[in-house]
Design an enzyme around this catalytic site. Structure first.
Site, PDB file in Angstrom:
ATOM      1  N   CYS A   7      42.546  -2.603  27.151  1.00  0.00           N
ATOM      2  CA  CYS A   7      43.354  -2.536  25.933  1.00  0.00           C
ATOM      3  C   CYS A   7      44.336  -1.365  25.968  1.00  0.00           C
ATOM      4  O   CYS A   7      44.105  -0.358  26.638  1.00  0.00           O
ATOM      5  CB  CYS A   7      42.444  -2.398  24.715  1.00  0.00           C
ATOM      6  SG  CYS A   7      43.262  -2.836  23.171  1.00  0.00           S
ATOM      7  N   ASP A 127      32.900  -1.627  17.273  1.00  0.00           N
ATOM      8  CA  ASP A 127      33.496  -0.380  17.708  1.00  0.00           C
ATOM      9  C   ASP A 127      32.818   0.771  16.971  1.00  0.00           C
ATOM     10  O   ASP A 127      32.146   0.567  15.950  1.00  0.00           O
ATOM     11  CB  ASP A 127      35.005  -0.390  17.408  1.00  0.00           C
ATOM     12  CG  ASP A 127      35.786   0.649  18.198  1.00  0.00           C
ATOM     13  OD1 ASP A 127      35.163   1.429  18.948  1.00  0.00           O
ATOM     14  OD2 ASP A 127      37.023   0.679  18.065  1.00  0.00           O
TER      15      ASP A 127
END
Length: 206
Positions: A7, A127
């Site tokens: 990412c 996360d």
């Protein structure tokens, strides 16, 4: 075995690195971040990206019309909602786009995960929680609180070449999501990308 996503790509050399390593997904960050890029830049990068890699667009509390526009321009293949977007937002998106949706959850405790199971997204993303940040902190959280769930999930937050194998073997996530763990001095490091993807691919051969 788990898939892998790199990412926060921002440069053409980042694309060249992933084209060599061939992760399953890459991420373009459209939200305020040190890795933020605009749609114009993302279009250039997507044009350079291998067709074997899917591009994920990361949005944080974005106007829904802008997300739809980015999907319509075919800059991204999947949508990642990393802010406070709720079920109504997801349903509205479904009315306009066919792109699969990842809903990120900043995990403080088990209750956050249980609430997330109510979302109608295609994937969840777990996360680390940070009071002032929506993601990209490079911090891990207590993975042991993740229960068995029947929805595929991405695991993010402080994952790198040293703990990625442990994460996969312990949790069997649908996908491992790495950003800072594939960087050196704040920029994507081709050697780290190749090493990390290689470790995941190596597990698939076992």
């Amino acid at each position: 075995m788990s898939k892998i996503k790199i990412c926060g790509l921002t440069r053409e050399q980042d694309i060249d690195a992933v084209n060599e390593a061939l992760p399953d997904y890459i991420g373009f960050v459209f939200a305020k971040s040190k890795r933020q890029i605009n749609e114009k830049k993302a279009k250039v990068l997507k044009g350079r990206l291998s067709p074997f890699i899917k591009a994920v667009g990361i949005f944080v509390n974005e106007e829904i019309e802008n997300v739809i526009k980015t999907c319509d321009s075919q800059v991204i293949d999947l949508i990642q909602l990393h802010g406070d977007e709720g079920e109504d937002y997801i349903k509205r998106l479904r009315d306009y786009v066919s792109n699969k949706i990842i809903k990120a959850v900043r995990v403080k405790d088990l209750n956050d995960i249980k609430k997330a199971m109510e979302f109608s997204c295609d994937y969840l993303l777990f996360d680390a929680y940070h009071e002032k940040e929506y993601g990209g902190t490079g911090k891990t959280f207590d993975w042991s609180i993740i229960p068995y769930i029947n929805k595929p999930f991405f695991l993010a937050g402080g994952i790198n070449s040293y703990n990625i194998i442990h994460a996969i073997k312990c949790l069997s996530p649908y996908c491992i999501d790495i950003s800072s763990g594939a960087e050196t001095d704040g920029y994507k490091d081709p050697k780290k990308i190749i090493d990390i993807v290689g470790k995941v691919r190596g597990l698939k051969k076992e």
